[in-house]
Design a protein around this motif. Structure first.
Motif, PDB file in Angstrom:
ATOM      1  N   LEU A 152     167.668 -41.200  50.355  1.00 60.15           N
ATOM      2  CA  LEU A 152     168.130 -40.340  51.453  1.00 60.15           C
ATOM      3  C   LEU A 152     169.552 -39.855  51.189  1.00 60.15           C
ATOM      4  CD1 LEU A 152     166.675 -42.252  54.528  1.00 60.15           C
ATOM      5  CD2 LEU A 152     166.071 -39.954  53.736  1.00 60.15           C
ATOM      6  N   GLY A 153     170.417 -40.783  50.817  1.00 60.37           N
ATOM      7  CA  GLY A 153     171.801 -40.396  50.590  1.00 60.37           C
ATOM      8  C   GLY A 153     171.962 -39.450  49.414  1.00 60.37           C
ATOM      9  N   ILE A 183     177.960 -41.913  56.456  1.00 64.06           N
ATOM     10  CA  ILE A 183     176.946 -42.947  56.241  1.00 64.06           C
ATOM     11  C   ILE A 183     177.547 -44.300  56.600  1.00 64.06           C
ATOM     12  CG2 ILE A 183     175.564 -44.176  54.527  1.00 64.06           C
ATOM     13  CD1 ILE A 183     175.093 -41.617  53.090  1.00 64.06           C
ATOM     14  N   VAL A 184     176.840 -45.058  57.427  1.00 63.95           N
ATOM     15  CA  VAL A 184     177.228 -46.433  57.736  1.00 63.95           C
ATOM     16  C   VAL A 184     176.300 -47.337  56.945  1.00 63.95           C
ATOM     17  CG1 VAL A 184     177.504 -48.166  59.526  1.00 63.95           C
ATOM     18  CG2 VAL A 184     177.979 -45.759  60.037  1.00 63.95           C
ATOM     19  N   GLN A 209     170.055 -40.905  61.757  1.00 59.31           N
ATOM     20  CA  GLN A 209     168.842 -41.296  61.069  1.00 59.31           C
ATOM     21  C   GLN A 209     169.078 -42.710  60.558  1.00 59.31           C
ATOM     22  OE1 GLN A 209     167.860 -38.427  58.153  1.00 59.31           O
ATOM     23  NE2 GLN A 209     165.854 -39.290  57.658  1.00 59.31           N
ATOM     24  N   THR A 210     168.037 -43.534  60.542  1.00 61.01           N
ATOM     25  CA  THR A 210     168.238 -44.900  60.071  1.00 61.01           C
ATOM     26  C   THR A 210     167.266 -45.201  58.932  1.00 61.01           C
ATOM     27  OG1 THR A 210     166.632 -45.793  61.631  1.00 61.01           O
ATOM     28  CG2 THR A 210     168.925 -45.717  62.342  1.00 61.01           C
ATOM     29  N   CYS A 211     167.674 -46.163  58.098  1.00 67.32           N
ATOM     30  CA  CYS A 211     166.701 -46.727  57.191  1.00 67.32           C
ATOM     31  C   CYS A 211     167.094 -48.171  56.941  1.00 67.32           C
ATOM     32  CB  CYS A 211     166.583 -45.933  55.904  1.00 67.32           C
ATOM     33  SG  CYS A 211     167.923 -46.171  54.781  1.00 67.32           S
ATOM     34  N   ALA A 212     166.144 -48.975  56.498  1.00 67.67           N
ATOM     35  CA  ALA A 212     166.310 -50.423  56.537  1.00 67.67           C
ATOM     36  C   ALA A 212     166.328 -51.079  55.164  1.00 67.67           C
ATOM     37  CB  ALA A 212     165.199 -51.055  57.391  1.00 67.67           C
ATOM     38  N   ASP A 213     166.166 -50.320  54.097  1.00 68.40           N
ATOM     39  CA  ASP A 213     166.237 -50.967  52.792  1.00 68.40           C
ATOM     40  C   ASP A 213     167.019 -50.106  51.810  1.00 68.40           C
ATOM     41  OD1 ASP A 213     164.212 -49.561  50.703  1.00 68.40           O
ATOM     42  OD2 ASP A 213     163.501 -49.353  52.770  1.00 68.40           O
ATOM     43  N   GLY A 214     167.443 -50.725  50.733  1.00 67.30           N
ATOM     44  CA  GLY A 214     168.346 -50.072  49.809  1.00 67.30           C
ATOM     45  C   GLY A 214     167.746 -48.892  49.078  1.00 67.30           C
ATOM     46  N   ALA A 241     174.444 -38.396  60.745  1.00 67.05           N
ATOM     47  CA  ALA A 241     174.849 -39.687  60.223  1.00 67.05           C
ATOM     48  C   ALA A 241     173.619 -40.462  59.778  1.00 67.05           C
ATOM     49  CB  ALA A 241     175.613 -40.479  61.280  1.00 67.05           C
ATOM     50  N   LEU A 242     173.800 -41.261  58.732  1.00 67.69           N
ATOM     51  CA  LEU A 242     172.743 -42.160  58.288  1.00 67.69           C
ATOM     52  C   LEU A 242     173.219 -43.589  58.508  1.00 67.69           C
ATOM     53  CD1 LEU A 242     170.047 -42.733  56.797  1.00 67.69           C
ATOM     54  CD2 LEU A 242     171.362 -42.755  54.677  1.00 67.69           C
ATOM     55  N   ALA A 243     172.423 -44.388  59.209  1.00 70.25           N
ATOM     56  CA  ALA A 243     172.753 -45.787  59.425  1.00 70.25           C
ATOM     57  C   ALA A 243     171.807 -46.640  58.587  1.00 70.25           C
ATOM     58  CB  ALA A 243     172.631 -46.152  60.902  1.00 70.25           C
ATOM     59  N   VAL A 244     172.372 -47.376  57.630  1.00 67.92           N
ATOM     60  CA  VAL A 244     171.568 -48.232  56.766  1.00 67.92           C
ATOM     61  C   VAL A 244     171.783 -49.674  57.201  1.00 67.92           C
ATOM     62  CG1 VAL A 244     171.012 -48.834  54.398  1.00 67.92           C
ATOM     63  CG2 VAL A 244     172.027 -46.613  54.906  1.00 67.92           C
ATOM     64  N   GLU A 245     170.764 -50.251  57.794  1.00 59.93           N
ATOM     65  CA  GLU A 245     170.912 -51.575  58.413  1.00 59.93           C
ATOM     66  C   GLU A 245     169.529 -52.175  58.551  1.00 59.93           C
ATOM     67  OE1 GLU A 245     173.562 -53.660  59.792  1.00 59.93           O
ATOM     68  OE2 GLU A 245     171.691 -54.826  59.688  1.00 59.93           O
ATOM     69  N   ASP A 246     169.364 -53.417  58.043  1.00 57.88           N
ATOM     70  CA  ASP A 246     168.024 -53.995  58.067  1.00 57.88           C
ATOM     71  C   ASP A 246     167.752 -54.793  59.342  1.00 57.88           C
ATOM     72  OD1 ASP A 246     170.012 -55.662  57.090  1.00 57.88           O
ATOM     73  OD2 ASP A 246     168.539 -57.080  56.330  1.00 57.88           O
ATOM     74  N   ASP A 247     168.797 -55.202  60.013  1.00 58.08           N
ATOM     75  CA  ASP A 247     168.594 -55.907  61.274  1.00 58.08           C
ATOM     76  C   ASP A 247     168.256 -54.886  62.362  1.00 58.08           C
ATOM     77  OD1 ASP A 247     169.055 -56.986  63.864  1.00 58.08           O
ATOM     78  OD2 ASP A 247     170.197 -58.619  62.982  1.00 58.08           O
ATOM     79  N   ALA A 248     167.048 -54.993  62.895  1.00 59.21           N
ATOM     80  CA  ALA A 248     166.565 -53.956  63.805  1.00 59.21           C
ATOM     81  C   ALA A 248     167.430 -53.836  65.060  1.00 59.21           C
ATOM     82  CB  ALA A 248     165.114 -54.246  64.210  1.00 59.21           C
ATOM     83  N   ARG A 249     167.913 -54.985  65.554  1.00 56.94           N
ATOM     84  CA  ARG A 249     168.682 -54.938  66.797  1.00 56.94           C
ATOM     85  C   ARG A 249     170.021 -54.230  66.562  1.00 56.94           C
ATOM     86  NH1 ARG A 249     172.032 -57.230  69.854  1.00 56.94           N
ATOM     87  NH2 ARG A 249     172.812 -58.628  68.231  1.00 56.94           N
TER      88      ARG A 249
END
Lengths: 223, 223
Positions: free
Chosen positions: B39-40, B48-49, B28-33, B3-11
């Motif tokens: 990645l996607g 993908i979230v 896996q995470t990433c924080a910007d578009g 799964a890929l989690a795309v979210e800029d808020d770290a918490r």
DNA sequence: GCGCCGCTGACAGGGCGCTGACAGGCTGGG
DNA sequence: CCCAGCCTGTCAGCGCCCTGTCAGCGGCGC
């Protein structure tokens, strides 16, 4: 699938080769821009991984020359610094994807696969020619809908013939794409491979044009 | 499952990661578009979230680009405001489901699981193939209705094979989806895992196509 | 009719994949 | 804090399938 890895750092080149081979590519390497240009212009690759920092001739120039010459194979560009300007230059020069160093080999392989998929993006996963059908997703082969068990090498042979079903493919070309340049010298290996396939598939699938090569019989009519 | 989690808020990203991992995903995470888009486009995810409010490149644009490029993985969209207009936009852009913030992690996990199941084209939480059945909610496995105790890793392997039961899955792909990108390089770990599973499940469940990979034997006939 | 390219069956070597054993790490309980 | 148990990656060894090689032969082309 044939890949060319252009990289002057011997250690990275070795890692690249190993990773791409593990992903199913037949890998060739070269270490300077001039030979890279020559190889990419004359040989036929399904993917090229290109480092920008090269002796003799800069990677970007190599890429531009390829594109100017009408070569359209997918190129994945590596660069030492992940600067945005270099990235934009790379895209402008005709790169299909871009990877900043340092990178994880797994990521490179993933992108390489995605590139090949995208460039191959012609039609659906199932291709058919006459009685024969190949399913690229399931990597299966069927004749008149009846599944036929084939080995990995046999599948690759059929897939290549299917890709070029409109013509006869020379044995040397087949050997190159199946084994790479360091292919076993005995051309008879290919004949044995074809013979085994014909026994599995039955007659009327793989044809021979004496002096030219092999072809899928459903592909072209006559001559 | 990857799964890929795309979210800029770290918490929130950390919570997301924890919840998805607990549900058996390799996250896996990433924080910007922009990195999300790359990645996607290049990696292969089962889910993908995607948060809509992102730096550099808006989430909706990212989603549209993926779909335009023909990427069809299930995408679960998060948005800060649960407005109807945003929801409609999301669906139009190709989102498979939609969750307004704030939300409970349990709900996200439930929807994530449902999405993955739906993308496999199957209905309920219990999936079956021949003698084998998996319960996605309870993470349990049964053969002919008889429960079989499996570890978390073994379950994930079975779940992935079940998801792709129509084909043989390459060892490299399995390693990627079981361990993420930092997978141990010894392919033998996978062989050992399969061997242990086969001992637990008995014969006729997990098959091997030499040179291709593993598959659920109830999935396809022949070949 | 002759020569040579290509086909075929047999065989052996190598590599892929399987298995049992072992060890390190993590977890939970005392 | 220590210990026990389980999970899981690593290793070595082995068996079997794949595949390259060889020798012999058939058939197409000239």
């Amino acid at each position: 699938m044939r890949a060319l890895a252009v990289e002057d750092d011997a250690r990275i080149a070795a890692d690249l080769t190993a990773a791409l081979q593990a992903a199913g590519f037949v890998v060739q390497t070269c270490a300077d821009g001039e030979s890279a240009w020559f190889l990419g212009d004359t040989e036929d690759y399904d993917l090229i991984v290109l480092d920008l920092g090269l002796p003799k001739l800069d990677g970007l120039s190599v890429l531009k020359r390829w594109r100017a010459a009408g070569r359209e194979m997918p190129v994945l560009v590596l660069t030492a610094r992940g600067t945005w300007s270099e990235r934009v230059e790379g895209i402008d020069a005709g790169a299909d994807d871009y990877l900043p160093k340092p990178f994880r080999m797994e990521e490179l392989v993933a992108r390489a696969r995605a590139l090949v998929r995208r460039s191959a993006g012609r039609g659906g996963a199932v291709q058919a020619a006459g009685d024969l059908s190949l399913d690229a997703n399931r990597m299966t082969v069927a004749r008149r809908g009846v599944p036929v068990a084939v080995t990995a090498l046999e599948y690759r042979l059929l897939a290549y013939l299917m890709l070029h079903r409109d013509r006869a493919v020379a044995p040397s070309e087949l050997l190159e794409h199946l084994y790479g340049d360091n292919f076993s010298r005995e051309a008879n290996a290919l004949e044995a491979l074809v013979a085994r396939l014909r026994r599995k598939l039955g007659p009327g699938i793989i044809g021979t044009r004496r002096g030219f090569g092999y072809f899928l019989e459903a592909g072209e009519v006559g001559a």
